[in-house]
Design a protein around this motif. Structure first.
Motif, PDB file in Angstrom:
ATOM      1  N   PRO A 147      -1.427 -13.209   1.961  1.00 16.92           N
ATOM      2  CA  PRO A 147       0.045 -13.126   1.941  1.00 16.92           C
ATOM      3  C   PRO A 147       0.665 -13.525   3.276  1.00 16.92           C
ATOM      4  O   PRO A 147       1.725 -14.165   3.296  1.00 16.92           O
ATOM      5  CB  PRO A 147       0.312 -11.650   1.639  1.00 16.92           C
ATOM      6  N   LEU A 148       0.007 -13.176   4.386  1.00 12.28           N
ATOM      7  CA  LEU A 148       0.549 -13.561   5.691  1.00 12.28           C
ATOM      8  C   LEU A 148       0.524 -15.075   5.854  1.00 12.28           C
ATOM      9  O   LEU A 148       1.472 -15.677   6.371  1.00 12.28           O
ATOM     10  CB  LEU A 148      -0.256 -12.910   6.819  1.00 12.28           C
ATOM     11  N   ILE A 149      -0.583 -15.685   5.430  1.00 15.76           N
ATOM     12  CA  ILE A 149      -0.677 -17.148   5.544  1.00 15.76           C
ATOM     13  C   ILE A 149       0.452 -17.791   4.729  1.00 15.76           C
ATOM     14  O   ILE A 149       1.132 -18.707   5.202  1.00 15.76           O
ATOM     15  CB  ILE A 149      -2.058 -17.629   5.057  1.00 15.76           C
ATOM     16  N   THR A 193      -2.112  -3.248  -2.005  1.00 13.12           N
ATOM     17  CA  THR A 193      -1.432  -4.526  -1.773  1.00 13.12           C
ATOM     18  C   THR A 193       0.068  -4.381  -2.039  1.00 13.12           C
ATOM     19  O   THR A 193       0.898  -4.820  -1.238  1.00 13.12           O
ATOM     20  CB  THR A 193      -2.021  -5.617  -2.691  1.00 13.12           C
ATOM     21  N   LEU A 194       0.395  -3.751  -3.169  1.00 14.63           N
ATOM     22  CA  LEU A 194       1.812  -3.561  -3.487  1.00 14.63           C
ATOM     23  C   LEU A 194       2.490  -2.718  -2.414  1.00 14.63           C
ATOM     24  O   LEU A 194       3.611  -3.014  -1.977  1.00 14.63           O
ATOM     25  CB  LEU A 194       1.967  -2.892  -4.859  1.00 14.63           C
ATOM     26  N   ASN A 195       1.797  -1.660  -1.950  1.00 16.41           N
ATOM     27  CA  ASN A 195       2.378  -0.838  -0.896  1.00 16.41           C
ATOM     28  C   ASN A 195       2.624  -1.644   0.372  1.00 16.41           C
ATOM     29  O   ASN A 195       3.685  -1.555   0.981  1.00 16.41           O
ATOM     30  CB  ASN A 195       1.447   0.338  -0.567  1.00 16.41           C
ATOM     31  N   PRO A 227      -1.226   1.555   2.832  1.00 14.42           N
ATOM     32  CA  PRO A 227      -1.221   0.095   2.889  1.00 14.42           C
ATOM     33  C   PRO A 227      -2.660  -0.414   2.981  1.00 14.42           C
ATOM     34  O   PRO A 227      -3.593   0.384   3.148  1.00 14.42           O
ATOM     35  CB  PRO A 227      -0.466  -0.204   4.180  1.00 14.42           C
ATOM     36  N   ILE A 228      -2.833  -1.729   2.910  1.00 18.03           N
ATOM     37  CA  ILE A 228      -4.188  -2.298   2.890  1.00 18.03           C
ATOM     38  C   ILE A 228      -4.983  -1.922   4.142  1.00 18.03           C
ATOM     39  O   ILE A 228      -6.165  -1.598   4.063  1.00 18.03           O
ATOM     40  CB  ILE A 228      -4.126  -3.838   2.760  1.00 18.03           C
ATOM     41  N   THR A 229      -4.324  -1.962   5.309  1.00 22.75           N
ATOM     42  CA  THR A 229      -5.058  -1.688   6.558  1.00 22.75           C
ATOM     43  C   THR A 229      -5.772  -0.341   6.482  1.00 22.75           C
ATOM     44  O   THR A 229      -6.968  -0.248   6.729  1.00 22.75           O
ATOM     45  CB  THR A 229      -4.101  -1.633   7.757  1.00 22.75           C
ATOM     46  N   LEU A 230      -5.030   0.679   6.135  1.00 16.83           N
ATOM     47  CA  LEU A 230      -5.585   2.026   6.103  1.00 16.83           C
ATOM     48  C   LEU A 230      -6.648   2.133   5.014  1.00 16.83           C
ATOM     49  O   LEU A 230      -7.713   2.725   5.217  1.00 16.83           O
ATOM     50  CB  LEU A 230      -4.447   3.021   5.858  1.00 16.83           C
ATOM     51  N   GLY A 231      -6.357   1.524   3.866  1.00 16.74           N
ATOM     52  CA  GLY A 231      -7.308   1.563   2.764  1.00 16.74           C
ATOM     53  C   GLY A 231      -8.631   0.934   3.157  1.00 16.74           C
ATOM     54  O   GLY A 231      -9.700   1.495   2.912  1.00 16.74           O
TER      55      GLY A 231
END
Lengths: 460, 302
Positions: free
Chosen positions: B279-281, B94-96, B247-251
């Protein structure tokens, strides 16, 4: 006999697995970065010497098992000079293999990578793997079951240390089978067809199994079990044969059942409806690699005693044959700096009982590399309450003794899988022949291999 | 101002003249609203599903109606499971993701604003050529450049570092395009002239006047770029080989790859996805006021 011998044919590795490099990723490497020097045919590259005794190195291992670091830590505690760092990457066909190929081009390759058996020839086509026979791997061959070890042997080289695999097993809802008046798992495919009809006629909305429309891994396992050999390398060329007697028999059998409407075509395997069907007993069976047990348990953990497992139904009264689905090996990517040490670790990982046990608990691996390792593992705790007090491990162990050792995979498997998927999905949707679907997939596969610059022929 | 009023006054009766015209416009308004409503449902249903699914146990996930709650409500168990699994690596991801997307989008916006402003307000040779090249860049999908970038970054030793994802994210051809159009329309030359006469340097004119007048467009560029980086999968996949940098996507994809072995992964992936859209919302809700203002302003001036 567990030591792999070069397969008959006496053809050169180069002719079979290396051609048309300009068209491949590595060809563009040479153009882009001039860094292809380390990436020649495995046999042509100079041997990399073992590390100095007082040198400390770190090996990187790319895997899609998040728990592998915990296993490597057991090794790390005992080998301060060879530390292993596991990096979790996406699964092979989810992007992992693309990443490995890219790393070869850029020269950032890891020391070790988890590669599924079916993908090994695809890597060889790009000269992507080291021949581990040159780094002492063959000494360990007798610790592995032959049918697993040979999955990583091609044209006289050995390209991977088997980590786990998946003997094809027959999982069924024993409680429902009883309700439907079936006497346990069918012993033959003829009995399976009868059972499928009986379940469909029972009128409770249940069907014996979801037909895995377009699942190439499943289909390959079924054909392997029936005695097919889809790929072989003879006389310096690849031979592709998806329509031999055994495969045709498999295709016609399943086409018949699909047309009769006695298989579930609504709930695809892995869909939520399918998981629900397994829980509720409206889908009574799953034929899958032995690793499917984790899915079955996890899907319905609170109801032990419903399921049983058995070897596959057989084709004739003759010799028993089984198949496989899945499995992976530790491979050393070409040009990696420490192949000797990588082989040491890979062999430890696959054959040290502590490592195997840790992989079972931390990574949920399927069938470990030998019968003995599985029987001595934490998973083997005698009668298993979940599987109706069956001795789960010994049932699989027995089945593995009948897995053929002559199965090979082709060099363009990921697109072959797509061809099979496309052909069978449209055959099911349009009601056309499954045998024709196999023929179409074969033709497309032959074209793919030819496009790679390799010599290839259709065997039939 | 007056002209506009007159035009409006003219237009209104003209539209009413033919019988039933008002009805037609109401009807078209209903139609447009209906289409928008359908689109909203289309986009929101998957989000709704993710939120509902994240409250379920694994067996409920498969055994209960997809858009209703399951037998048990285990949202908080699932969230703590995601946040603690594998040594709490989801926090790191998340931080990344925040670092890549927020810092990347901020710098990208600044660069796009500066370049767009320069292309709009300075006359120099090759201006249109530069602009044309950048426009061409809009047409090249980011995935197509990932592999060449990876080879480049490998050669200079930056592959598998934060820079590998951050640097390529700083370039936004679309943002530059938008900034140029917007600067053209909303930063009057006269204002720049008078600032220069007051003795302000070019840098000061840009930072104090230009940036402020372009603010609505900048919010748009920032949001687009942030969402784009947040959702980027292919570039990090190619560049990174260290879970600590993912990042979250890859994780989440690495977790998803493991579903076949551990069925609990379904819940972690679903709940992780739910957490990853929050976070996007937040960003959209906070920034949408500026954003909406920006789009309308651009439309009127245009």
């Amino acid at each position: 006999m567990k030591v792999p011998i070069p397969r008959p044919g006496g053809m050169s590795r180069r002719g079979l697995l290396r051609a048309g490099l300009t068209a491949s990723a590595l060809g563009s490497a040479a153009a882009l970065g001039g860094c292809a020097a380390t990436v020649g045919p495995a046999g042509d590259r100079p041997l990399v010497p073992p590390k100095d005794p007082d040198e400390n190195i770190t090996l990187t291992y790319w895997t899609w098992w998040p728990g592998l670091q915990a296993v490597a830590d057991i090794w790390n505690a005992e080998h301060p000079d060879i530390q292993v760092r596991a990096v979790t990457i996406p699964g092979g066909l989810d992007g992992g293999y693309a990443k490995m190929f890219n790393s070869l081009v850029a020269g950032n390759q890891p020391d070790l990578a988890q590669v599924e058996f079916f993908q090994i020839p695809s890597f060889l086509l790009e000269n992507g793997l080291e021949d581990l026979g040159r780094y002492g791997a063959l000494e360990y061959a007798d610790r592995y079951d032959e049918w697993q070890w040979l999955q990583a042997s091609y044209v006289g080289g050995h390209y991977g240390i088997p980590v786990d695999s998946g003997p094809l097993m027959y999982f069924y809802r024993a409680d429902k089978y009883e309700e439907w008046g079936l006497d346990g798992a069918p012993a033959t495919w003829e009995e399976y067809a009868e059972a499928a009809r009986r379940v469909a006629a029972a009128g409770d909305g249940a069907l014996i199994e979801s037909f895995p429309v377009g699942d190439a891994d499943w289909l390959a396992g079924m054909c392997m079990q029936a005695g097919a050999r889809w790929f072989s390398t003879e006389g310096g060329e690849w031979s592709v044969n998806f329509v031999d007697d055994a495969s045709v028999r498999v295709a016609e059998f399943w086409e018949g059942l699909v047309r009769e409407g006695v298989l579930n075509l609504t709930h695809a395997v892995w869909s939520t409806g399918w998981f629900q069907g397994l829980q509720q007993g409206t889908i009574g069976t799953w034929t899958v690699g032995s690793w499917g047990d984790a899915i079955i348990r996890g899907n319905d953990p609170d109801n032990p005693g419903r399921w049983k497992v058995s070897g596959m139904p057989q084709w004739d009264g003759g010799q028993r044959r089984e198949g496989t689905w899945g499995g992976s090996a530790s491979a050393v990517l070409s040009g990696a700096p420490h192949p000797h040490e990588a082989v040491l670790f890979a062999n430890w990982l696959s054959t040290d009982q502590r490592a195997v046990d840790a992989m079972i608990t931390e990574c949920g691996i399927g069938w470990a590399a030998s019968e003995e390792l599985n029987e001595n593992s934490v998973r083997n705790q005698g009668p298993d309450p979940y599987f109706s007090e069956q001795n789960y491990t010994s049932i699989i162990a027995e089945a593995t003794e009948h897995i053929p050792t002559d199965w090979e995979w082709g060099p363009t498997l990921s697109s072959t899988k797509d061809h099979i998927g496309d052909a069978f999905r449209s055959a099911v949707a349009e009601g056309t022949s499954f045998v024709d679907a196999l023929a179409v997939a074969q033709e497309n596969t032959v074209n793919d291999i030819r496009d790679k610059g390799l010599s290839v022929r259709s065997a039939s | 101002m007056t002209t506009t009023d007159v035009k409006k006054g003219d237009a209104a009766p003209a539209r009413r003249r033919p019988g039933g015209a008002t009805g037609a416009s109401t009807r078209s308004r209903i139609l447009v609203t209906a289409i928008l409503a359908v689109a909203a449902v289309y986009f929101l249903v998957p989000v709704y599903w993710v939120f509902v699914a994240a409250t379920k146990t694994t067996s409920d996930l498969f055994d209960s109606f997809g858009f209703g709650l399951g037998e048990e409500f285990v949202l908080f168990t699932n969230i703590s499971e995601v946040l603690t699994y594998n040594g709490g690596i989801f926090w790191r991801w998340t931080l990344n993701s925040l670092l890549y997307s927020v810092l990347g989008a901020l710098l990208a916006t600044l660069l796009a604003a500066a370049a767009g402003y320069a292309l709009a307000k300075y006359d120099f040779r090759g201006r249109e050529l530069v602009f044309g090249l950048v426009l061409g860049g809009v047409l090249v999908p980011a995935a197509a450049t990932a592999l060449p970038l990876y080879l480049l970054f490998s050669q200079i030793g930056l592959a598998n570092t934060y820079w590998a994802v951050l640097l390529p994210s700083l370039i936004s051809p679309f943002g530059l395009y938008l900034c140029r159009i917007y600067a053209d329309a909303s930063v009057p030359d006269s204002v720049i002239e008078s600032a220069r006469l007051e003795g302000a340097g070019e840098g000061r004119v840009f930072f104090t006047l230009g940036l402020r007048m372009m603010a609505p467009a900048l919010v748009t560029v920032f949001l687009f770029q942030m969402v784009g980086i947040w959702n980027n999968y292919f570039l990090p996949l190619v560049m990174l080989a260290d879970e600590g940098l993912y990042p979250i996507t890859l994780g989440l994809v690495t977790w998803q790859s493991y579903q076949g072995r551990d069925i609990e992964m379904y819940m972690r992936v679903v709940t992780g996805s739910m957490l990853s859209v929050i976070p996007l919302i937040i960003a959209i809700v906070v920034l949408q006021r500026y954003w909406r203002g920006g789009m309308t302003a651009g439309a009127v001036k245009g």
